[in-house]
Scaffold this active site. Structure first.
Site, short mmCIF file in Angstrom:
data_model
loop_
_atom_site.label_atom_id
_atom_site.label_comp_id
_atom_site.label_asym_id
_atom_site.label_seq_id
_atom_site.Cartn_x
_atom_site.Cartn_y
_atom_site.Cartn_z
N GLY A 52 0.83 -1.19 0.00
CA GLY A 52 0.00 0.00 0.00
C GLY A 52 0.87 1.24 0.00
O GLY A 52 2.03 1.20 0.43
N GLN A 57 3.08 10.00 1.20
CA GLN A 57 4.36 9.27 1.21
C GLN A 57 5.20 9.56 -0.01
O GLN A 57 6.39 9.25 -0.03
CB GLN A 57 4.10 7.76 1.32
N CYS A 107 5.88 0.13 7.35
CA CYS A 107 5.50 1.31 6.58
C CYS A 107 6.72 1.75 5.76
O CYS A 107 7.82 1.85 6.30
CB CYS A 107 5.10 2.43 7.54
N LEU A 108 6.50 1.99 4.47
CA LEU A 108 7.63 2.38 3.61
C LEU A 108 8.28 3.67 4.08
O LEU A 108 9.46 3.90 3.83
CB LEU A 108 7.17 2.53 2.15
N HIS A 149 -4.64 1.52 7.27
CA HIS A 149 -3.29 2.08 7.43
C HIS A 149 -3.09 3.24 6.44
O HIS A 149 -2.60 4.31 6.81
CB HIS A 149 -2.26 0.96 7.19
N GLU A 150 -3.49 3.02 5.18
CA GLU A 150 -3.28 4.06 4.15
C GLU A 150 -4.20 5.25 4.38
O GLU A 150 -3.81 6.41 4.18
CB GLU A 150 -3.49 3.49 2.74
N HIS A 153 -2.79 7.59 6.73
CA HIS A 153 -1.78 8.47 6.13
C HIS A 153 -2.38 9.76 5.59
O HIS A 153 -1.81 10.84 5.79
CB HIS A 153 -1.06 7.76 4.97
ZN LIG Z 1 2.55 3.58 5.91
#
Ligand SMILES: [Zn+2]
Length: 185
Positions: A52, A57, A107-108, A149-150, A153
């Site tokens: 995701g 991000q 998380c990236l 989660h996304e 963000h």
């Molecule tokens: Zn994340």
């Protein structure tokens, strides 16, 4: 000049970058720029082996995120198939199930940190796709978790905000290192 249709991997924003803490803005209209952004996000998530990715991000403050969750194969449920890209624009999440479950998340934007996060097992989503069409769906399990989660963000919320204080203190040193090394990127 960027050639039309050319997909580009985008640089990530890491923990410490203020864009990850901003509430994103609704997309008013699906423009060529939006299509390009989503196409670049798809390239980026694939390249990073992510499941995701949200617009902040990649340093955009629009309410857009994509998921790429591997799901059991229809032919053989024991095998996972590579996830297909799904696009969520201006998503609204409702009706979280009373049942919740805990699972480690990564998380990236917060590399190499994995923390257990409790989330509802099921969620309803209303969002717009890339054609500007509004759709609704009910998700469960990992797919529901990734969408939550996304969606966090695009509200400026990170997975580390959803863990116990004790654990947050334990990882504080590692978080500070990420901030120092990557937070300006
Ligand atoms: Zn994340």
């Amino acid at each position: 000049m960027v050639q039309k249709g050319f997909k580009m991997k985008l640089p990530l924003a890491y923990y410490g970058n203020p864009i990850l803490r901003k509430k994103c803005q609704d997309v008013e209209e699906i423009t060529e720029e939006i299509r390009q952004l989503v196409s670049d996000m798809a390239e980026t998530v694939a390249e990073q082996n992510g499941i995701g990715l949200a617009a902040p991000q990649v340093k955009s403050n629009l309410r857009i995120f994509i998921t790429k969750v591997p799901l059991p194969s229809k032919d053989d449920p024991d095998q996972l198939e590579e996830g297909k890209i799904k696009v969520y624009i201006n998503a609204k999440l409702t009706d979280p199930s009373p049942e919740s479950w805990e699972r480690d998340e990564g998380c990236l934007s917060i590399p190499k940190i994995y923390v257990p996060v409790v989330r509802p097992y099921r969620i309803k989503v209303e969002a717009m796709d890339l054609k500007g069409k509004v759709f609704t769906e009910e998700l469960e399990g990992l797919e529901a978790r990734v969408v939550m989660h996304e969606n966090d963000h695009v509200n400026g919320v990170l997975m580390i905000d959803r863990i116990e204080n004790k654990l947050r203190k334990e990882i504080e040193k590692d978080l500070r290192k990420i901030k120092k090394r990557l937070g300006h990127m």
